[in-house]
Design a protein around this motif. Structure first.
Motif, short mmCIF file in Angstrom:
data_model
loop_
_atom_site.label_atom_id
_atom_site.label_comp_id
_atom_site.label_asym_id
_atom_site.label_seq_id
_atom_site.Cartn_x
_atom_site.Cartn_y
_atom_site.Cartn_z
N LEU A 44 53.53 79.30 68.08
CA LEU A 44 54.83 80.59 68.38
C LEU A 44 54.91 81.38 67.25
CD1 LEU A 44 58.11 78.33 68.69
CD2 LEU A 44 56.58 79.62 71.10
N ILE A 45 54.60 83.16 67.46
CA ILE A 45 54.71 83.80 67.34
C ILE A 45 55.51 83.36 65.23
CG2 ILE A 45 56.26 85.50 67.51
CD1 ILE A 45 53.03 86.45 66.34
N PHE B 166 65.24 82.42 57.60
CA PHE B 166 64.43 83.20 57.55
C PHE B 166 63.25 82.78 58.80
CE2 PHE B 166 59.62 83.27 56.54
CZ PHE B 166 59.88 84.80 56.38
N THR B 167 63.58 81.88 59.62
CA THR B 167 63.08 81.59 61.11
C THR B 167 63.52 82.00 62.04
OG1 THR B 167 62.16 79.92 60.05
CG2 THR B 167 62.69 79.86 62.85
N THR B 168 65.18 82.28 62.05
CA THR B 168 66.04 83.46 62.87
C THR B 168 65.37 84.23 62.14
OG1 THR B 168 67.47 82.10 62.71
CG2 THR B 168 67.90 84.28 63.56
N LEU C 130 55.11 82.48 59.88
CA LEU C 130 55.72 81.75 58.35
C LEU C 130 55.11 81.11 57.64
CD1 LEU C 130 57.94 81.00 56.61
CD2 LEU C 130 58.08 78.81 58.51
N VAL C 131 53.87 80.18 57.88
CA VAL C 131 52.55 79.84 57.39
C VAL C 131 51.48 80.99 56.62
CG1 VAL C 131 50.49 78.88 57.83
CG2 VAL C 131 52.69 78.55 59.72
N CYS D 246 62.11 85.36 64.53
CA CYS D 246 62.18 84.66 65.77
C CYS D 246 62.71 86.22 66.80
CB CYS D 246 63.28 83.98 66.55
SG CYS D 246 63.16 82.88 65.83
N GLU D 247 62.47 87.06 65.79
CA GLU D 247 63.16 89.21 66.42
C GLU D 247 62.56 89.37 65.93
OE1 GLU D 247 66.55 90.48 63.51
OE2 GLU D 247 67.36 88.88 63.83
#
Length: 61
Positions: free
Chosen positions: A25-26, A6-8, A31-32, A11-12
């Motif tokens: 970081l975006i 999900f984090t990967t 996520l939060v 990051c896109e």
């Protein structure tokens, strides 16, 4: 889906903010925000409260 996947995915996203003004970081913000909304947070102050209350969970171990 695993958290790393999900984090990967997050990051896109392209972060168009000015680099000198970035504190978080975006992908962390997204996520939060998503977790907070799923947990029932309504509005930015409740999302912030959710994040503060779950800080240990969001910190990398």
């Amino acid at each position: 889906m695993y958290l790393e996947d999900f984090t990967t995915f997050l990051c896109e996203f392209t972060d168009t903010r000015q680099s000198a003004k970035i504190t978080y970081l975006i992908e962390d913000i997204l996520l939060v925000t998503l977790c907070g909304v799923i947990a029932g947070a309504e509005g930015w102050s409740e999302i912030r409260d959710y994040a503060d209350g779950h800080l240990d969970w969001f910190q990398p171990h």
